[in-house]
Design a protein around this motif. Structure first.
Motif, PDB file in Angstrom:
ATOM      1  N   GLN A  30       0.854  -1.197   0.000  1.00  0.00           N
ATOM      2  CA  GLN A  30       0.000   0.000   0.000  1.00  0.00           C
ATOM      3  C   GLN A  30       0.881   1.235   0.000  1.00  0.00           C
ATOM      4  OE1 GLN A  30      -2.803   0.337   3.147  1.00  0.00           O
ATOM      5  NE2 GLN A  30      -3.373  -1.811   3.031  1.00  0.00           N
ATOM      6  N   HIS A  74       5.564   2.726   9.089  1.00  0.00           N
ATOM      7  CA  HIS A  74       5.943   2.928  10.491  1.00  0.00           C
ATOM      8  C   HIS A  74       6.703   1.715  11.029  1.00  0.00           C
ATOM      9  CE1 HIS A  74       2.495   0.358  11.474  1.00  0.00           C
ATOM     10  NE2 HIS A  74       1.681   1.181  10.818  1.00  0.00           N
ATOM     11  N   GLY A 111       5.877  -0.609  12.979  1.00  0.00           N
ATOM     12  CA  GLY A 111       5.107  -1.859  12.922  1.00  0.00           C
ATOM     13  C   GLY A 111       5.184  -2.479  11.529  1.00  0.00           C
ATOM     14  N   ASN A 112       5.080  -1.655  10.501  1.00  0.00           N
ATOM     15  CA  ASN A 112       5.196  -2.158   9.132  1.00  0.00           C
ATOM     16  C   ASN A 112       6.590  -2.744   8.904  1.00  0.00           C
ATOM     17  OD1 ASN A 112       3.484   0.822   8.024  1.00  0.00           O
ATOM     18  ND2 ASN A 112       2.576  -1.166   8.429  1.00  0.00           N
ATOM     19  N   GLY A 162       6.668  -6.104  10.891  1.00  0.00           N
ATOM     20  CA  GLY A 162       5.705  -7.121  10.461  1.00  0.00           C
ATOM     21  C   GLY A 162       5.731  -7.409   8.972  1.00  0.00           C
ATOM     22  N   ALA A 163       6.211  -6.474   8.173  1.00  0.00           N
ATOM     23  CA  ALA A 163       6.120  -6.676   6.726  1.00  0.00           C
ATOM     24  C   ALA A 163       7.466  -6.501   6.014  1.00  0.00           C
ATOM     25  CB  ALA A 163       5.080  -5.730   6.130  1.00  0.00           C
ATOM     26  N   GLY A 169      -0.657  -9.422   5.504  1.00  0.00           N
ATOM     27  CA  GLY A 169      -1.255  -9.411   6.835  1.00  0.00           C
ATOM     28  C   GLY A 169      -2.523 -10.266   6.846  1.00  0.00           C
ATOM     29  N   SER A 188       3.855 -11.205  17.195  1.00  0.00           N
ATOM     30  CA  SER A 188       4.598 -10.466  16.183  1.00  0.00           C
ATOM     31  C   SER A 188       4.077  -9.029  16.040  1.00  0.00           C
ATOM     32  CB  SER A 188       4.509 -11.192  14.850  1.00  0.00           C
ATOM     33  OG  SER A 188       3.158 -11.402  14.513  1.00  0.00           O
ATOM     34  N   MET A 189       3.034  -8.679  16.809  1.00  0.00           N
ATOM     35  CA  MET A 189       2.465  -7.346  16.692  1.00  0.00           C
ATOM     36  C   MET A 189       3.240  -6.335  17.532  1.00  0.00           C
ATOM     37  SD  MET A 189       0.178  -6.694  14.673  1.00  0.00           S
ATOM     38  CE  MET A 189      -0.320  -7.819  13.384  1.00  0.00           C
ATOM     39  N   LEU A 190       3.762  -5.331  16.890  1.00  0.00           N
ATOM     40  CA  LEU A 190       4.468  -4.287  17.625  1.00  0.00           C
ATOM     41  C   LEU A 190       3.448  -3.302  18.201  1.00  0.00           C
ATOM     42  CD1 LEU A 190       7.537  -3.463  17.979  1.00  0.00           C
ATOM     43  CD2 LEU A 190       7.016  -1.654  16.352  1.00  0.00           C
ATOM     44  N   LYS A 219      -1.988  -2.215  19.260  1.00  0.00           N
ATOM     45  CA  LYS A 219      -1.243  -2.521  18.038  1.00  0.00           C
ATOM     46  C   LYS A 219      -0.876  -1.219  17.313  1.00  0.00           C
ATOM     47  CE  LYS A 219      -1.976  -4.219  13.382  1.00  0.00           C
ATOM     48  NZ  LYS A 219      -2.423  -3.562  12.266  1.00  0.00           N
ATOM     49  N   MET A 220       0.384  -1.084  16.942  1.00  0.00           N
ATOM     50  CA  MET A 220       0.756   0.121  16.208  1.00  0.00           C
ATOM     51  C   MET A 220       0.046   0.123  14.856  1.00  0.00           C
ATOM     52  SD  MET A 220       4.508   1.679  15.112  1.00  0.00           S
ATOM     53  CE  MET A 220       5.074   1.948  16.771  1.00  0.00           C
ATOM     54  N   SER A 221      -0.671   1.192  14.581  1.00  0.00           N
ATOM     55  CA  SER A 221      -1.423   1.257  13.330  1.00  0.00           C
ATOM     56  C   SER A 221      -1.696   2.710  12.962  1.00  0.00           C
ATOM     57  CB  SER A 221      -2.762   0.526  13.485  1.00  0.00           C
ATOM     58  OG  SER A 221      -3.567   0.751  12.335  1.00  0.00           O
ATOM     59  N   LYS A 222      -1.618   2.979  11.658  1.00  0.00           N
ATOM     60  CA  LYS A 222      -1.946   4.335  11.211  1.00  0.00           C
ATOM     61  C   LYS A 222      -3.372   4.682  11.598  1.00  0.00           C
ATOM     62  CE  LYS A 222      -0.206   4.099   6.906  1.00  0.00           C
ATOM     63  NZ  LYS A 222       1.064   3.402   6.803  1.00  0.00           N
TER      64      LYS A 222
HETATM   65  P1  ADP Z   1      -1.808  -0.001   9.377  1.00  0.00           P
HETATM   66  O1  ADP Z   1      -2.489  -0.804  10.470  1.00  0.00           O
HETATM   67  O2  ADP Z   1      -0.893   1.019   9.934  1.00  0.00           O
HETATM   68  O3  ADP Z   1      -2.775   0.563   8.362  1.00  0.00           O
HETATM   69  P2  ADP Z   1      -1.275  -1.923   7.353  1.00  0.00           P
HETATM   70  O4  ADP Z   1      -2.562  -2.616   7.627  1.00  0.00           O
HETATM   71  O5  ADP Z   1      -1.155  -1.093   6.133  1.00  0.00           O
HETATM   72  O6  ADP Z   1      -0.885  -1.036   8.626  1.00  0.00           O
HETATM   73  O7  ADP Z   1      -0.126  -3.013   7.390  1.00  0.00           O
HETATM   74  C1  ADP Z   1       0.784  -3.259   6.353  1.00  0.00           C
HETATM   75  C2  ADP Z   1       1.656  -4.431   6.763  1.00  0.00           C
HETATM   76  O8  ADP Z   1       2.346  -4.155   8.004  1.00  0.00           O
HETATM   77  C3  ADP Z   1       0.876  -5.723   7.033  1.00  0.00           C
HETATM   78  O9  ADP Z   1       1.631  -6.795   6.521  1.00  0.00           O
HETATM   79  C4  ADP Z   1       0.780  -5.816   8.537  1.00  0.00           C
HETATM   80  O10 ADP Z   1       0.714  -7.147   8.973  1.00  0.00           O
HETATM   81  C5  ADP Z   1       2.063  -5.145   8.985  1.00  0.00           C
HETATM   82  N1  ADP Z   1       1.832  -4.437  10.286  1.00  0.00           N
HETATM   83  C6  ADP Z   1       1.080  -3.337  10.455  1.00  0.00           C
HETATM   84  N2  ADP Z   1       1.083  -2.941  11.748  1.00  0.00           N
HETATM   85  C7  ADP Z   1       1.867  -3.819  12.419  1.00  0.00           C
HETATM   86  C8  ADP Z   1       2.284  -3.956  13.787  1.00  0.00           C
HETATM   87  N3  ADP Z   1       1.881  -3.085  14.711  1.00  0.00           N
HETATM   88  N4  ADP Z   1       3.096  -4.981  14.114  1.00  0.00           N
HETATM   89  C9  ADP Z   1       3.510  -5.871  13.158  1.00  0.00           C
HETATM   90  N5  ADP Z   1       3.154  -5.794  11.860  1.00  0.00           N
HETATM   91  C10 ADP Z   1       2.342  -4.789  11.477  1.00  0.00           C
END
Ligand code: ADP
Ligand code: TRP
Length: 336
Positions: free
Chosen positions: A12, A18, A20-21, A24-25, A156, A196-198, A205-208
């Motif tokens: 994407q 970030h 987390g990405n 995790g990715a 993911g 594995s979730m940061l 969970k770290m997420s945008k």
């Molecule tokens: P966001 O939640 O910030 O929108 P995405 O859904 O776009 O992130 O995630 C893109 C990739 O990064 C996926 O493969 C997802 O598994 C991984 N990812 C996202 N957030 C984390 C996290 N906090 N810890 C580990 N992997 C993550």
């Protein structure tokens, strides 16, 4: 020797990735690239469904490409390209539409979620605000994957349905045309376990989407400010603290070496280390880990850097594979 598998994933392009990405990715994908045939592409036509600002779209695509390169993607080994540079993807999407049941798309999670939001908001037309790009998203994604004859798609867990749909669509095609051409049926590869979730700066969970993320390549000064703003309680410096309840400590333990992590744990548990000092440690570790990559990122983001050449080269090589698939598909369906 086990046959090498083709790994493909779509990235994407919504803003700077970030931490987390990265965990995790990006990092697992770069590890997979060491021993597999890998294609990683920037899903810019998927982004077009939500991004209608051309400047932003252009910037985000370059920024995400620069991030992956700065993190160590080797463009000789891994094909890195823009989805939009491979017209065969869009031709295949049209072909696949003709073997895809509309009902399958009606049941897609993202589409259903958009309708649910309308229902909750009391909007009468449940399709209000839904464009055909969102509705067709799974078909375009199937085309991304099948045009390169990918075997494994690391994504993911939220993407599981899309991978199952791809297998379904490929199956429909194969059922009709399989005696002339059959797509290999791809499988998803998903991260293991919740471990594995940061966590983000609020411990979730770290997420945008929670706005609790730490972008990978913030300038040092802004990174420091962001780390200092991580919420902590007001336990005094001398008091013993529970390291595991702290997002700062969890982040530190992820990026610091064992020795440094163990030392911080001990001092927190015994008392004598304040949250402020722990935050300074976290900043130092993050800056040391990502500082050199940030320099490379900044250089790639300069206009006229080698970034555009790398993407063009990746696209040329990826396109050869896409052309080969399309030639066989066209011949199988009777359009040649
Ligand atoms: P966001 O939640 O910030 O929108 P995405 O859904 O776009 O992130 O995630 C893109 C990739 O990064 C996926 O493969 C997802 O598994 C991984 N990812 C996202 N957030 C984390 C996290 N906090 N810890 C580990 N992997 C993550
Ligand atoms: N839908 C994926 C996501 O949101 C991105 C994507 C587009 C993709 N096309 C793909 C992933 C093909 C894997 C394969 O993360």
């Amino acid at each position: 020797m086990a046959a090498t598998k083709t790994y493909l994933t779509g990235i994407q392009t919504s803003g700077m990735p970030h931490l987390g990405n990265y965990v995790g990715a990006i990092k697992p994908a770069l590890e997979a690239a060491e021993s597999n045939d890998t294609l990683y592409f920037l899903a810019d036509y998927h982004a077009l469904n939500s991004v209608k600002d051309p400047e932003k779209l252009r910037h985000d695509v370059r920024s995400v490409a620069a991030t992956w390169l700065a993190c160590g993607l080797d463009p000789e080994r891994t094909l890195l390209y823009r989805q939009s540079a491979i017209p065969e993807v869009f031709e295949l999407a049209t072909i696949l539409s003709s073997v895809t049941a509309k009902g399958l798309m009606n049941r897609a999670h993202a589409y259903k979620a958009a309708r649910d939001r309308n229902a909750e908001a009391g909007v009468e037309d449940l399709d209000a605000g839904v464009n055909m790009g969102l509705f067709n998203y799974p078909v375009l994604m199937a085309a991304d994957i099948l045009v390169m004859a990918a075997d494994v798609v690391p994504v993911g867990r939220d993407q599981r349905q899309h991978i199952e749909y791809t297998a379904d669509i490929a199956g429909s095609f194969n059922h009709i045309y399989g005696s002339s051409y059959a797509f290999p049926i791809p499988r998803g590869a998903y991260p293991e376990g919740e471990g594995s979730m940061l966590p983000g700066i609020d411990g979730r969970k770290m997420s945008k989407s929670y706005d609790n993320h730490i972008p990978l390549f913030l300038p040092a000064g802004r990174l420091k400010k962001l780390v200092r703003r991580i919420p902590t309680d007001s336990t005094p410096v001398e008091a013993p603290k529970d390291p595991d309840s702290s997002a700062v400590f969890q982040l530190l333990s992820h990026f610091a070496d064992e020795e440094r992590t163990a030392a911080a744990r001990k001092r927190l548990e015994q008392g004598g280390m304040g949250w402020g000092e722990l935050k300074n440690e976290l900043f130092e570790v993050l800056d040391a880990t990502f500082g050199p990559m940030r320099e490379r990122y900044d250089a790639l983001m300069e206009p006229g850097s080698e970034l555009d050449g790398i993407l063009a080269d990746g696209a040329a090589r990826a396109r050869e594979r896409a052309r080969a698939t399309l030639a066989r598909v066209r011949s199988a369906i009777g359009i040649a």
